[in-house]
Enzyme design. Sequence first.
Site, PDB file in Angstrom:
ATOM      1  N   CYS A   2      40.832  29.124  46.293  1.00 35.91           N
ATOM      2  CA  CYS A   2      40.044  28.087  45.652  1.00 35.91           C
ATOM      3  C   CYS A   2      39.256  28.685  44.502  1.00 35.91           C
ATOM      4  O   CYS A   2      39.463  29.833  44.104  1.00 35.91           O
ATOM      5  CB  CYS A   2      39.106  27.422  46.649  1.00 35.91           C
ATOM      6  SG  CYS A   2      37.851  28.512  47.336  1.00 35.91           S
ATOM      7  N   SER A  52      44.611  24.208  49.612  1.00 30.65           N
ATOM      8  CA  SER A  52      44.811  24.361  51.055  1.00 30.65           C
ATOM      9  C   SER A  52      46.048  25.211  51.337  1.00 30.65           C
ATOM     10  O   SER A  52      47.161  24.848  50.961  1.00 30.65           O
ATOM     11  CB  SER A  52      44.977  22.980  51.706  1.00 30.65           C
ATOM     12  OG  SER A  52      43.849  22.183  51.459  1.00 30.65           O
ATOM     13  N   ILE A  54      45.807  27.840  54.440  1.00 29.54           N
ATOM     14  CA  ILE A  54      45.715  28.124  55.876  1.00 29.54           C
ATOM     15  C   ILE A  54      44.783  27.094  56.513  1.00 29.54           C
ATOM     16  O   ILE A  54      43.707  26.804  55.969  1.00 29.54           O
ATOM     17  CB  ILE A  54      45.184  29.554  56.119  1.00 29.54           C
ATOM     18  CG1 ILE A  54      46.211  30.586  55.608  1.00 29.54           C
ATOM     19  CG2 ILE A  54      44.890  29.799  57.593  1.00 29.54           C
ATOM     20  CD1 ILE A  54      45.735  32.025  55.715  1.00 29.54           C
ATOM     21  N   GLU A  77      42.059  35.118  50.351  1.00 29.57           N
ATOM     22  CA  GLU A  77      42.665  35.160  51.684  1.00 29.57           C
ATOM     23  C   GLU A  77      42.205  36.421  52.401  1.00 29.57           C
ATOM     24  O   GLU A  77      42.152  37.496  51.801  1.00 29.57           O
ATOM     25  CB  GLU A  77      44.199  35.177  51.603  1.00 29.57           C
ATOM     26  CG  GLU A  77      44.822  33.997  50.881  1.00 29.57           C
ATOM     27  CD  GLU A  77      44.677  32.677  51.612  1.00 29.57           C
ATOM     28  OE1 GLU A  77      44.333  32.691  52.811  1.00 29.57           O
ATOM     29  OE2 GLU A  77      44.919  31.626  50.984  1.00 29.57           O
ATOM     30  N   SER A 358      53.882  39.012  44.649  1.00 24.59           N
ATOM     31  CA  SER A 358      54.297  39.747  43.456  1.00 24.59           C
ATOM     32  C   SER A 358      54.262  41.243  43.721  1.00 24.59           C
ATOM     33  O   SER A 358      53.668  41.710  44.693  1.00 24.59           O
ATOM     34  CB  SER A 358      53.384  39.396  42.276  1.00 24.59           C
ATOM     35  OG  SER A 358      52.215  40.196  42.268  1.00 24.59           O
ATOM     36  N   GLY A 359      54.867  42.001  42.801  1.00 21.38           N
ATOM     37  CA  GLY A 359      54.912  43.460  42.937  1.00 21.38           C
ATOM     38  C   GLY A 359      53.842  44.171  42.144  1.00 21.38           C
ATOM     39  O   GLY A 359      53.908  45.397  41.981  1.00 21.38           O
TER      40      GLY A 359
END
Length: 632
Positions: A2, A52, A54, A77, A358-359
């Site tokens: 968010c 949204s 989790i 996260e 992503s790497g």
Amino acid sequence: MCGIAGIARFSGRPTPTIETLASMVETLHHRGPDDDGLEIVNGVALGMRRLSVIDIEGGAQPVFNEDRSIRAVFNGEIYNYRDLRSELSRLGHGFRSESDSEVIVHAYEEYGLDFAGRLNGMFAIALHDVRAGRVVLVRDPVGIKPLYYCCSPDDIVFGSEVKALLASGLVHSVLNIDALADFLAWEYVPAPQTLLRSVRKLEPGTMIDIDLRAPDPRPVQYWNAPTYPGETQRPEREWEDMVTEQIRRSTTQQMVSDVPLGAFLSGGVDSSLIVSAMGDARTFSIGFEDPSYNELDWAQRVARHLGVSHVQETIGPDVAHLFHDLMHFLDDPIGDFSIFPTFLVSRLARRHVTVALSGDGADELFGGYETYSAARIARLYDAIPRVVRQRLLEPTIGAVRPRSRKKGLINKVKRFVEGAGHSTALSHARWRLFAAEATLQQLFTPDALADRNTETGDHIVRLLDEAKHLTPVNRSLYVDFKSYLSDNILTKVDRMSMAVSLESRVPFLDINMVDLAFQIPDDLKVRSTSTKILLKRVASRQIPPECANRPKEGFSIPIKSWLGTGFRPLMEEYLDERRLATQGIFRTDTVSRLKSEHLQGTANHSHLLWSMIVFQAWSERWYDGKTQTGAA
């Protein structure tokens, strides 16, 4: 995922209004189109927009502990939230939801300020301890998620993007000339600065603990990349096994999601390793009409080899029409051309998924940039007598016209010689410098130069000193990890993915991977002209060896050619002599010369010209240019 925003008023000051908070939060709608949350308690306003990912139904914010004495808003996260939740539950904490955000308030309640060091993830947190009258701002260890703040005697204003702070009406727009010089030199503004003197970036791995009754908002570091000699002697095969396992573990942990998830895939080492660790995956790639910039064939080969579902698109110079829209998301600007492909691949992915892995980060941990090789080759170059270099080699190479190809031998040699001429105090970073001090002296007007207080590259010298105990390669990696990665690469990925409400995750930047990478010996990262040696060996186990061992291309666009074609109207508009003269920051004769040399093909000034275009667009949108340029 968010965007967060807020205001903390200090004791005795008027309470912020809900209307002001709402205005701030609305600027972040793109970061969280699914929901919002606004609340003001005891003079502290906390707001957020939510994407949204989790616990879709139960993850609303602000989040609270049981008696609502601790509340928080959070962007990001927490990947180890399930372990933390179990631990905190055993200690007697009660949870209302299944979201990762709720562990934050309980962890703070249990561990105090040490809670930040227990979080493994990407995050920017604003926490209000109502009973103690404290506000705590925290940014994740690597700087994956952004957090800006502005302090005054009356309050501290904060948010995920600068535009949220400006929407408060409490931030003074005073241009930071030192930051502008750094921006033109490096294509990013080194933290903690921004282009506005009053606005600061909270640096990675730092927090601010504010006593609202006696405020003294000073950032304090709670985590740092290793700065001690960490090399451990192990057989090479054992290093390969450890890195392979950590990639698998980090990727698996970051695949937790209640919404569709995929990955970016360039066909190079880094993204291919992440996709191989995912198993069944959906992958996305962007290519270019110019074959020297196009990697789609490599991405297709890796996708076929791994058996994943792959989607791709090809773009041309017609992407110039996106410029004005993308500038809305660069209120803390970067001059990196690859904002365009990063935005487009994010938009492509968002049509199918809400989260993409992503790497990013592998180059800064495992030695993936050519600048590291250049620093080693420079020792041989420096052995050539100075008179031969200055009177023969450098003039001869400088007279050769740059080629339109992305790289190629001629372009590489010209770039090497140019970088070798910069200050050796910048170490490997001198090959990333696009406007040396001499250039800036010619570019800025006398009035602008009078406002400068620091030398370009001071942040590089400071970081090199912090890492003086590290081995040579790890020392260079530390510098890029602490500057180029967080202030450019991660800023680009965050802004361009969030522009389309896509959450981007970076498994290579798991803190356990960071700790492991800094233990690996130099010669398994960079050796002579070979880069990322160990990681390429690891990749050769998972993808075709020719894909793993091909030269690094980088994710860029043919901007040096496009400035003379599809992007030329932008250059003429923003670098117009009358416009520059009215602004009073840049010398019009110098800018005209740079444009002329570039368009005639006698020099490649694309990096500096593009950064100036971006700055002009930023100035037009976020800074009226009328406020004084000196210190506030």
